[in-house]
Design an enzyme around this catalytic site. Structure first.
Site, PDB file in Angstrom:
ATOM      1  N   ARG A 238       0.814  -1.230   0.000  1.00 58.29           N
ATOM      2  CA  ARG A 238       0.000   0.000   0.000  1.00 58.29           C
ATOM      3  C   ARG A 238       0.840   1.269   0.000  1.00 58.29           C
ATOM      4  O   ARG A 238       0.301   2.366  -0.120  1.00 58.29           O
ATOM      5  CB  ARG A 238      -0.987  -0.016   1.179  1.00 58.29           C
ATOM      6  CG  ARG A 238      -2.009   1.096   1.135  1.00 58.29           C
ATOM      7  CD  ARG A 238      -3.084   0.955   2.192  1.00 58.29           C
ATOM      8  NE  ARG A 238      -2.575   0.592   3.492  1.00 58.29           N
ATOM      9  CZ  ARG A 238      -1.933   1.427   4.307  1.00 58.29           C
ATOM     10  NH1 ARG A 238      -1.731   2.677   3.969  1.00 58.29           N
ATOM     11  NH2 ARG A 238      -1.502   0.993   5.493  1.00 58.29           N
TER      12      ARG A 238
ATOM     13  N   TYR B 138     -15.568   9.964 -20.641  1.00 60.15           N
ATOM     14  CA  TYR B 138     -15.990   8.604 -20.321  1.00 60.15           C
ATOM     15  C   TYR B 138     -17.118   8.641 -19.272  1.00 60.15           C
ATOM     16  O   TYR B 138     -17.023   9.381 -18.282  1.00 60.15           O
ATOM     17  CB  TYR B 138     -14.781   7.804 -19.809  1.00 60.15           C
ATOM     18  CG  TYR B 138     -15.160   6.509 -19.165  1.00 60.15           C
ATOM     19  CD1 TYR B 138     -15.802   5.508 -19.890  1.00 60.15           C
ATOM     20  CD2 TYR B 138     -14.911   6.279 -17.818  1.00 60.15           C
ATOM     21  CE1 TYR B 138     -16.183   4.330 -19.286  1.00 60.15           C
ATOM     22  CE2 TYR B 138     -15.280   5.096 -17.213  1.00 60.15           C
ATOM     23  CZ  TYR B 138     -15.923   4.127 -17.958  1.00 60.15           C
ATOM     24  OH  TYR B 138     -16.309   2.960 -17.359  1.00 60.15           O
TER      25      TYR B 138
ATOM     26  N   ASP C 249      -6.967  12.536 -19.068  1.00 60.85           N
ATOM     27  CA  ASP C 249      -7.185  11.097 -19.261  1.00 60.85           C
ATOM     28  C   ASP C 249      -6.607  10.780 -20.637  1.00 60.85           C
ATOM     29  O   ASP C 249      -7.173  11.169 -21.660  1.00 60.85           O
ATOM     30  CB  ASP C 249      -8.687  10.790 -19.181  1.00 60.85           C
ATOM     31  CG  ASP C 249      -8.989   9.313 -19.329  1.00 60.85           C
ATOM     32  OD1 ASP C 249      -8.156   8.591 -19.914  1.00 60.85           O
ATOM     33  OD2 ASP C 249     -10.075   8.887 -18.895  1.00 60.85           O
TER      34      ASP C 249
ATOM     35  N   LYS D 230      -7.065  -0.849 -20.623  1.00 61.96           N
ATOM     36  CA  LYS D 230      -7.222  -0.770 -22.092  1.00 61.96           C
ATOM     37  C   LYS D 230      -5.907  -1.123 -22.798  1.00 61.96           C
ATOM     38  O   LYS D 230      -5.528  -2.273 -22.819  1.00 61.96           O
ATOM     39  CB  LYS D 230      -7.728   0.616 -22.478  1.00 61.96           C
ATOM     40  CG  LYS D 230      -8.822   1.168 -21.570  1.00 61.96           C
ATOM     41  CD  LYS D 230     -10.040   0.280 -21.509  1.00 61.96           C
ATOM     42  CE  LYS D 230     -11.073   0.911 -20.578  1.00 61.96           C
ATOM     43  NZ  LYS D 230     -12.113   0.028 -20.138  1.00 61.96           N
TER      44      LYS D 230
HETATM   45  C1  LIG Z   1     -11.377   6.812 -21.326  1.00 61.24           C
HETATM   46  C2  LIG Z   1     -11.575   6.017 -20.081  1.00 61.24           C
HETATM   47  N1  LIG Z   1     -11.156   6.509 -18.899  1.00 61.24           N
HETATM   48  C3  LIG Z   1     -11.308   5.835 -17.748  1.00 61.24           C
HETATM   49  C4  LIG Z   1     -11.941   4.614 -17.722  1.00 61.24           C
HETATM   50  C5  LIG Z   1     -12.125   3.893 -16.402  1.00 61.24           C
HETATM   51  O1  LIG Z   1     -11.215   2.841 -16.310  1.00 61.24           O
HETATM   52  P1  LIG Z   1     -11.496   1.473 -15.493  1.00 61.24           P
HETATM   53  O2  LIG Z   1     -12.666   0.817 -16.129  1.00 61.24           O
HETATM   54  O3  LIG Z   1     -10.206   0.744 -15.616  1.00 61.24           O
HETATM   55  O4  LIG Z   1     -11.794   1.884 -14.090  1.00 61.24           O
HETATM   56  C6  LIG Z   1     -12.395   4.056 -18.919  1.00 61.24           C
HETATM   57  C7  LIG Z   1     -13.084   2.745 -18.917  1.00 61.24           C
HETATM   58  O5  LIG Z   1     -13.690   2.352 -19.880  1.00 61.24           O
HETATM   59  C8  LIG Z   1     -12.209   4.774 -20.125  1.00 61.24           C
HETATM   60  O6  LIG Z   1     -12.642   4.295 -21.309  1.00 61.24           O
END
Ligand SMILES: Cc1ncc(COP(=O)(O)O)c(C=O)c1O
Length: 386
Positions: free
Chosen positions: A51, A105, A177, A202
């Protein structure tokens, strides 16, 4: 063995070698999996604990990702959402304010709308992501500007350098992001951004079998974040780290192939009589193609397109595909397709979707590493069948 300074290496070399913690005892070429959650103590500054985000397998992955993203520090979390929530809650506090684009997202949108008010953090949702729109939303309480580019599912772009500059001029932090582009196609820290977030689930994992999140950035905000992250937990185990390290060795060749495939598929779809519109930054017809050329090394492997015949036609096409699989998520070696109206934008009303430009005939495609010819043939026969 001490790790060499890998910052001068090219990306493909960094993917394979940066961060590896070689085992001097047996001379294995991979980082051994250190299963311990308890480590002997000595120098208090070097006490290890899962952690504390500093165990050998966490460090191997973070060092590789820091080299790839040009970051000074990084941390791994158990999901992308854990990384986003740590970033925002670790650097903002009650009374602060954040500027957020509306088209991001869905999970991030839901986190901001549901959780931030509970912590007394204000936010303004902006419809378009021009520097003027961000500037207009800044209030005396604003602490940070949030970006997601290319956006999901319409692949709209934000001028990363311009927003990072605006943040600096106003004494604010900038967050991004960078999941859709990956560091293979876009390097936000080099454009002045403070903290980069990834859903590692991803492209980093790349095989649709891992779930994790990543924060990478400048030392100062990352150290503040580390304290918050240690206090709140959410770190990753050694076994998962070892799988991530293995996946990252092929990150560049996977993403480069996926990006080449996506360009060919976008060009094919653009010419298809049954396709009304294609959203892909690599097409000269994309309204922000010039910006894409300026800030992206490659145009990415995500695209969306609108089929004639609305939702019924989109569903029928999805059912007819033989290779491309209908599924949530993205970034894996296998091509995946999904209908935003049934997945990411399910909770919006038809009117809200229309306002956001998400038509019923829209399909989002995450392009994999298969042969482009096979993917194009699959789409062509599904588009032509009646
Ligand atoms: C662009 C984007 N950001 C963040 C996330 C969130 O990630 P996680 O599903 O690994 O928590 C996703 C999930 O699909 C995403 O497509």
């Amino acid at each position: 063995m001490s790790n060499p300074n890998t910052s001068g290496w090219r990306t493909a070399t960094q993917c394979v070698h940066s961060g590896t913690q070689l085992d001097e005892n047996v001379k294995g070429v991979n980082t051994p999996i250190h299963t311990s959650s308890a480590f002997g103590y000595g120098d208090p500054a070097d006490n290890k604990y899962p952690r504390y985000y500093n165990t050998p397998n966490q460090k191997a992955v973070v060092d590789k990702l820091c080299a790839l993203e040009h970051a000074e520090e990084g941390m791994l979390f158990s999901s992308g959402m854990a990384a986003i929530s740590a970033m925002v809650l670790g650097l903002l506090q009650s009374g602060d304010h954040l500027v957020i684009p509306k088209e991001i997202y869905g999970g991030s949108y839901s986190f901001f709308r549901t959780e931030l008010p509970r912590f007394g953090i204000g936010f303004t949702l902006i419809n378009d992501t021009t520097p003027e729109a961000y500037a207009a939303a800044i209030t005396p309480a604003t602490k940070a500007l949030y970006m997601e580019t290319p956006s999901n599912p319409l692949l709209k772009l934000t001028d990363v350098a311009a927003i990072a500059k605006l943040a600096k001029e106003r004494g604010l932090l900038s967050f991004i992001d960078n999941t859709f582009a990956s560091p293979i196609n876009q390097l936000p820290l080099q454009m002045g951004v403070d903290v980069v977030m990834h859903s590692g689930t991803k492209y980093f994992g790349g095989h649709s079998d891992l779930c994790f999140g990543v924060l990478l950035g400048r030392r100062e905000p990352m150290q503040k974040l580390r304290t918050h992250a240690v206090n709140t937990g959410g770190s990753l185990n050694a076994q998962t780290c070892a799988l991530i390290e293995r996946s990252l060795k092929t990150l560049e060749i996977r993403v480069e192939r996926q990006t080449l495939n996506a360009q060919r598929i976008a060009e094919f779809l653009e010419q298809h009589p049954n396709v009304l519109k294609v959203n892909y930054p690599g097409l000269p017809a994309h309204p922000q193609h010039e910006l894409a050329r300026k800030q992206m090394k490659g145009f990415g492997a995500m695209l969306s397109f609108e089929v004639a015949g609305g939702g019924t036609a989109a569903d029928a096409l999805t059912d007819r595909l033989q290779i491309i699989m209908p599924a949530l998520s993205l970034g894996g070696v296998e091509s995946l397709i999904c209908s935003p109206r049934k997945t990411s934008h399910l909770k919006m009303s038809a009117a809200e979707r229309e306002e956001a430009g998400i038509s019923d005939g829209l399909l989002r495609l995450s392009v994999g590493i298969e042969a482009a010819e096979d993917l194009i043939a699959d789409l062509d026969s599904a588009l032509r069948a009646k």
